[in-house]
Design an enzyme around this catalytic site. Structure first.
Site, short mmCIF file in Angstrom:
data_model
loop_
_atom_site.label_atom_id
_atom_site.label_comp_id
_atom_site.label_asym_id
_atom_site.label_seq_id
_atom_site.Cartn_x
_atom_site.Cartn_y
_atom_site.Cartn_z
N HIS A 137 151.98 12.67 107.12
CA HIS A 137 152.87 12.55 105.96
C HIS A 137 152.60 13.67 104.98
O HIS A 137 152.91 13.56 103.81
CB HIS A 137 152.68 11.19 105.27
CG HIS A 137 153.13 10.04 106.11
ND1 HIS A 137 152.37 9.55 107.14
CD2 HIS A 137 154.27 9.31 106.08
CE1 HIS A 137 153.03 8.55 107.72
NE2 HIS A 137 154.17 8.38 107.11
N GLU A 139 165.36 11.52 115.23
CA GLU A 139 165.46 12.85 114.61
C GLU A 139 166.18 13.85 115.50
O GLU A 139 166.87 14.74 115.01
CB GLU A 139 164.06 13.38 114.25
CG GLU A 139 163.48 12.80 112.97
CD GLU A 139 162.91 11.41 113.15
OE1 GLU A 139 162.84 10.96 114.32
OE2 GLU A 139 162.53 10.79 112.15
N GLN A 161 162.69 11.95 106.87
CA GLN A 161 161.96 11.20 105.88
C GLN A 161 160.67 11.90 105.48
O GLN A 161 160.27 11.86 104.33
CB GLN A 161 161.68 9.79 106.39
CG GLN A 161 161.46 8.81 105.26
CD GLN A 161 161.79 7.40 105.68
OE1 GLN A 161 160.98 6.74 106.33
NE2 GLN A 161 162.98 6.94 105.32
N PHE A 162 160.02 12.54 106.46
CA PHE A 162 158.88 13.39 106.19
C PHE A 162 159.01 14.62 107.09
O PHE A 162 159.45 14.50 108.23
CB PHE A 162 157.55 12.67 106.49
CG PHE A 162 157.20 11.62 105.49
CD1 PHE A 162 157.69 10.34 105.61
CD2 PHE A 162 156.37 11.92 104.40
CE1 PHE A 162 157.39 9.37 104.68
CE2 PHE A 162 156.05 10.95 103.47
CZ PHE A 162 156.57 9.67 103.60
N ALA A 163 158.62 15.75 106.59
CA ALA A 163 158.71 16.97 107.40
C ALA A 163 157.93 16.82 108.69
O ALA A 163 158.29 17.40 109.71
CB ALA A 163 158.16 18.15 106.61
N ASP A 164 156.89 16.01 108.66
CA ASP A 164 156.06 15.81 109.84
C ASP A 164 156.87 15.29 111.01
O ASP A 164 156.48 15.45 112.16
CB ASP A 164 154.93 14.82 109.52
CG ASP A 164 154.26 15.14 108.19
OD1 ASP A 164 154.96 15.29 107.18
OD2 ASP A 164 153.03 15.25 108.16
N PHE A 165 158.00 14.63 110.74
CA PHE A 165 158.82 14.08 111.82
C PHE A 165 159.85 15.08 112.34
O PHE A 165 160.56 14.80 113.30
CB PHE A 165 159.52 12.79 111.36
CG PHE A 165 158.55 11.76 110.85
CD1 PHE A 165 158.80 11.07 109.68
CD2 PHE A 165 157.37 11.50 111.52
CE1 PHE A 165 157.90 10.13 109.19
CE2 PHE A 165 156.46 10.57 111.05
CZ PHE A 165 156.72 9.88 109.89
#
Lengths: 431, 335, 339
Positions: free
Chosen positions: B136, B69, B91-95
């Site tokens: 997630h 990222e 892929q997920f905002a968490d990343f």
């Protein structure tokens, strides 16, 4: 026991899936975890497994059908086991969710941006029992209480606590910033709210209450508003009143000899000006902590106009004869009545002849910036003790009042001034 | 809930499809645009299928990235310096936390420090779903709005998913585009880009007018706020004014302040955590600039102050919903 | 891994041009060091003393259309690729006329006009590797990386920066995309006060090249000819489309980490192992008759004049005025009125 096989949530955002093929037919014996049907989600081909052992009683959907997550795929006649089916905390969805059918707006509000119709296509998620629809089935009060019970550290329960504490303390005097703003806007004070009913927590007067209160009745005209403001400003001073009766017989005779037949008001103005000119401490204006002594005695006269009072000023009254004064005042009043006030300020005192309204006694309020107002009451017959004949004569008498700003001078000075005024009124040839 | 299938001409457009439509149009009409992210290329088309079919139409401009990222974002910054408009996908905002440095220290500061613009879009699936768990499900605007120089938007409607993405790609500043992953397939509308209302990026939308209480929200929570407003209107005759921020940075404080001046009450609801963040910002602005308009203390409703739970029951209790919003509005109105 | 023999394969004009940049860089760095000690600089001064041979060897092979992402000790490389000394002083002195206008300072400056662009460095080491990769990816999408003589992107990094996650991710991406990236690694033995054995565990930093799909080379960073030969090979290979290239040069940082640091942790043993590339190069070129004493003096003189002119000009220019700043981080007009 007949148990449903429901479409699982395959993936975080999956909402639906299409039945592709049945892998077990009605009547077949199935074991727990045996794969019984293939479904296609947006992302992948998945298989659904039986939750319990038993026989597959019935398909609930044929290949090609699109089902939403949680919908029933099939029914299983379960073999009795002590284990209950695993659904991991998801309660069965309430039957027949009538609102929120796709495409049907569920009552849009009058939104300026337009309530988008997609808002209503969103269905209730297979979430836990705190969903709105579950609450709808209970009474309205459940809505508040259960939400309050479940809310922990978001700090919102304290609002109710605060409001109820206030009620317990009996304090309905809390004024919110908005209430304060409304008061300011309408020139009100908190004390004006004494009779306003409060609908807020603990009897608090809300902004809505005040707005309702001030919207009742008719708005004052600008003239009335101006007078109201002047009166407010005037009332903020320490005022006191002294009074004496004056015998008017001499004056009433005298006026017939003067050009223009001056009214009692004119006589009052002249008497006041001459009396002030003799050195009364009231012949000045209060300027903070300083006394401003003008070089001439300018007086204001109160004139009724529409729904208010005008107070035009007449200059140098101590130098005008009664006839001159009559003429000048008439002109000034005429001008004032047409809205042209030549001199609106700087007078040192005013005269108010409320006697024309048959009022015998009143305490008019000195105008802002002036320390004194002479009030003339109605003339009426009164008994007059004649010490010579030891009997009662009839005379014509009126009460005159002097309302003064006690910061400038005291009752003695006021009394002396009034004495001089009365002396002049009872001996009109001196004017 | 069954989403009705209609004839193609009248078919409802899902939130995700609106995003895909916008991406396709951007690729088609703007040669500077390219897409870069994990699993977005080929026939796979992304973890949520946002880019499905686009790699086939534009094979050289829809590229798969490794699990990097930081590099994905740094690459976007470098490409933007060459005049391209990269649209990256996490892929997920968490990343996005892995890309934090490149976002807030590189992209966000580029223009202020050097005068060079950094036009890029970072698409992030935000928000929770049952079973998503701590990594997630996050809403990330709380820490991304803190740094000056980033634009952060969060569409709540199908139309805005389309329009805000198109606006983001033409903005000369770096835009973080928060797509609510639950809305992807659960929200559909009769959407026609030629007819739908297109508010400018940066402006909040009043989704429902009202006089009794201002309710501010964004992203998925807007729908909960609207549900709450319905119940309050029907059962309590309380009319809420529901504001959908659409853009979190810059914040359209004017719309909020004007609304509070009308209603005198404020409730802000978010799926994000309470400490700091956008709810705190709004309350600070309203308390300091609309103090004289407030008839009740301004309130906010946020997720509980823990990581996001996995179990659906815990998850449901963790964040606000329509019931809790309605309860708080009721309390505020009763103050 | 290929080590280039020290015998010079580099034309004399190039060696002289290279020396010129080294001298100018040293003069400017010395001036900055003096200014720092005079308390005339805000913030610190980061110098490239001892690294000029490598840095200039990188910059000298770059041409219009290339991209350079210099780091904190690349005064020589920046100059070689066209940075104006005036902008060096403008930025270090925080002048409003510099391209960061006082909003950022010292080594965080880039070059944004013209076609010899240098990316503005951010302090987080490794971050510029992906940025340079992205610039090259952008060029490829624009069709500028066709053929066998393409533009290249060069990024400068140190032994410390090679530990950063961003560097790993960027190098990996460059290898996957097979872009013409040249990574110039100056192993100056120290990452601030940290020796190599606490910065990496592989035997030699160039061992990583293969791991990322790069072609790796090493050279003696104090030997100008070796640097020129090696960087020349790397850049040429990248231009030919042979994929990303890494050069790891061994040298010693001859300044503190910054001028605020006295580098007392540098052992005499370490110091004894490495020479200063500048006097070493002067001696070599004199010995080989490429330049004489007078010519050398002339180069130093010119360098001092250029530096002095730039310093004086920059000093006379205005500093930023807080009241005149717009204090808005957005470029988009329609977003500027909001918070």
């Amino acid at each position: 026991m007949r148990l449903p096989v429901r479409l699982p949530q395959f993936g975080e955002s999956a909402a639906e899936a299409t039945v592709v093929a049945w892998l077990a037919q009605p009547g077949a014996t199935v074991t727990a975890e045996q794969e019984i049907v293939e479904v296609q989600t947006e992302k992948a081909l998945m298989t659904v497994a039986a939750p319990v052992a038993g026989s597959l009683a019935e398909h609930a959907a044929e290949p090609g059908t699109i089902l939403a997550v949680g919908d029933v795929l099939a029914w299983i006649e379960a073999v009795e086991t002590p284990e209950t089916p695993r659904t991991l905390g998801r309660p069965p969805r309430p039957a027949a969710q009538a609102p929120n059918k796709a495409g049907q707006p569920a009552g849009a509000g009058g939104a300026s941006g337009g309530v988008p119709s997609d808002v209503h296509a969103i269905g209730t998620a297979p979430q836990a029992s705190l969903s709105l629809d579950t609450h709808r089935r209970s009474s309205g009060s459940r809505l508040i209480r259960s939400a309050g019970e479940n809310r922990k550290s978001t700090g919102t329960g304290r609002l109710a606590e605060r409001a109820s504490l206030r009620a317990a303390a009996g304090d309905a005097g809390f004024v919110s910033p908005r209430v304060w703003s409304v008061l300011q806007e309408h020139g009100l004070k908190v004390s004006d709210l004494a009779t306003v009913p409060g609908t807020g927590a603990g009897g608090r007067i809300t902004a809505r209450d005040v707005e309702h209160y001030v919207s009742q009745g008719e708005a004052m005209s600008p003239v009335r508003q101006a007078v109201a403001n002047a009166m407010s400003r005037s009332w903020s001073r320490p005022l006191a009143t002294v009074a004496r009766p004056v015998r008017c017989d001499a004056l009433l005779t005298h006026r017939r000899t003067v050009e223009g037949r001056p009214s009692l008001t004119i006589y009052g103005m002249r008497a006041l000006a001459l009396a002030l000119a003799k050195g009364s401490p009231f012949a000045c204006r209060l300027n903070g902590a300083r006394l401003l002594k003008p070089s001439t005695i300018d007086l204001a006269v109160a004139v009724e106009f529409n729904d208010g009072v005008l107070t035009p000023v007449v200059r140098r009254v101590e130098q005008l004869s009664l006839a001159e004064l009559t003429a000048v005042v008439e002109e000034v009043i005429a001008k004032a009545r047409t809205g042209r006030i030549a001199d609106a300020g700087d007078a040192v005192a005013s005269v108010s002849n409320y006697g024309v309204f048959h009022i015998t006694w009143a305490t008019p309020i000195p105008l802002p910036g002036q320390g004194l107002i002479l009030g003339l009451g109605a003339v009426r017959s009164a008994p007059d003790w004649n010490p010579a004949t030891k009997s009662w004569d009839r005379c014509r008498e009126a009460e005159v009042t002097l309302t003064f700003d006690h910061r400038i001078a005291d009752g003695g000075a006021a009394g002396r001034l009034l004495h001089d005024i009365v002396d002049l009124l009872e001996n009109p040839e001196k004017m | 809930m069954r989403l009705q299938r209609q004839e193609p001409a009248e078919r409802l457009v899902k939130y995700l499809e609106a995003i895909r439509l916008a991406l396709g149009e951007l690729l088609e009409h703007d040669p500077r645009v390219f897409l870069y992210g994990q699993d977005i290329a080929g026939t796979f088309g992304g973890a949520f299928k946002a880019t499905k079919g686009l790699a086939e139409r534009f094979p050289t401009r829809v590229l798969n990235a490794p699990i990097s990222e930081d590099a994905i974002t740094g690459i976007a910054i470098g490409a933007a310096q060459e005049g391209l408009v990269p649209i990256i996908e996490f892929q997920f905002a968490d990343f996005a936390s892995i890309a934090f440095n490149q976002l807030v220290n590189h992209a966000a500061t580029m223009h202020w420090r050097t005068g060079q613009t950094c036009p890029m879009v970072a698409r992030l699936p935000v928000g929770g779903t049952p079973g998503g768990g701590p990594f997630h499900s996050q809403m990330v605007e709380g820490w991304l709005t803190h740094h000056p120089g980033l634009v952060v938007v969060a569409p709540s409607t199908v139309a805005d998913a389309y329009f805000l993405l198109k606006d983001a790609a033409t903005c000369t500043d770096p835009v973080v585009f928060c797509e609510h992953k639950y809305l992807y397939y659960h929200l559909a509308a009769d959407f026609d880009p030629r007819r739908a209302e297109h508010l400018p990026m940066g402006r909040a939308a009043i989704r429902r007018s009202g006089t009794d209480c201002t309710v501010v929200s964004w992203s998925g929570m807007v729908h909960e706020a609207l549900k709450a407003a319905e119940v309050l209107a029907g059962e309590h005759e309380i009319e809420c004014e529901v504001i959908d921020l659409r853009c979190l940075r810059p914040l359209d404080a004017d719309t909020i302040l004007e609304s509070v001046a009308r209603t005198g009450r404020l409730v802000v609801a978010t799926e994000s955590w309470p400490f700091g963040g956008v709810t705190a910002e709004i309350l600070a602005v309203v308390a300091s600039e609309a103090f004289q308009h407030l008839d009740a203390p301004p309130q906010r409703l946020a997720a509980l102050d823990t990581p996001i739970p996995f179990h659906p029951a815990l998850f449901a209790a963790h964040h606000p919903d329509a019931a809790r919003i309605a309860a708080l509005v009721l309390e505020t109105v009763s103050f | 891994m290929r080590t280039v023999p020290v015998a010079s394969t580099v034309p004399d004009e190039l060696r002289l041009a290279h020396l010129r940049w080294m001298i100018l860089a040293r003069v400017i760095d010395d001036r900055l060091a003096t200014l720092y000690k005079q308390n005339a600089l805000a913030g610190s001064a980061f110098l490239g003393r001892g690294q000029e041979a490598l840095s200039a060897a990188g910059g000298i092979y770059l041409r219009p259309g290339d991209i350079f992402a210099p780091m904190i000790r690349d005064q020589a490389g920046r100059l070689a690729f066209g940075e104006d000394p005036l902008d060096v002083f403008r930025t270090c002195l925080g002048r409003r006329t510099g391209n960061t206008r006082g909003r950022d300072g010292n080594v965080h400056r880039g070059v944004h006009v013209g076609d010899r662009r240098q990316l503005a460095f951010i302090s987080h080491l490794g971050a510029m590797v992906p940025a340079t990769v992205g610039a090259l990816l952008g060029k490829r999408l624009k069709g500028e990386l066709r053929g066998t003589d393409t533009p290249v992107g060069m990024v400068s990094i140190g032994d410390g920066g090679m530990a950063a996650g961003a560097a790993h991710e960027g190098l990996n991406a460059a290898g996957i995309e097979r872009l013409p990236l040249v990574v110039m690694v100056a192993n100056n033995q120290l990452s601030y006060s940290t020796y190599n054995d606490r910065s990496f565990a592989c035997r030699h930093l160039v061992d990583r090249a293969a791991a990322y799909g790069f072609t790796g080379r090493t050279c003696d960073g104090t030997d100008a000819d070796a640097c020129l030969a090696t960087m020349g090979l790397a850049v040429a290979a990248a231009r030919r489309g042979e994929g990303p290239q890494m050069v790891v040069a061994e040298l010693l940082r001859l300044a503190g980490h910054g001028e605020h640091d006295d580098a007392s942790y540098v052992t005499p043993e370490l110091r004894s192992r490495f020479g200063d590339c500048l006097p070493l190069t002067e001696r070599t070129l004199k010995n080989q008759g490429v330049i004489d004493e007078a010519g050398l003096a002339k180069l130093w003189d010119e360098a001092r004049q250029i530096s002095q002119r730039a310093y004086e000009q920059a000093s006379s220019e205005p500093e930023p005025d807080p009241a005149q700043e717009d204090w808005c981080a957005y470029s988009a007009r329609n977003l500027r009125s909001g918070l």
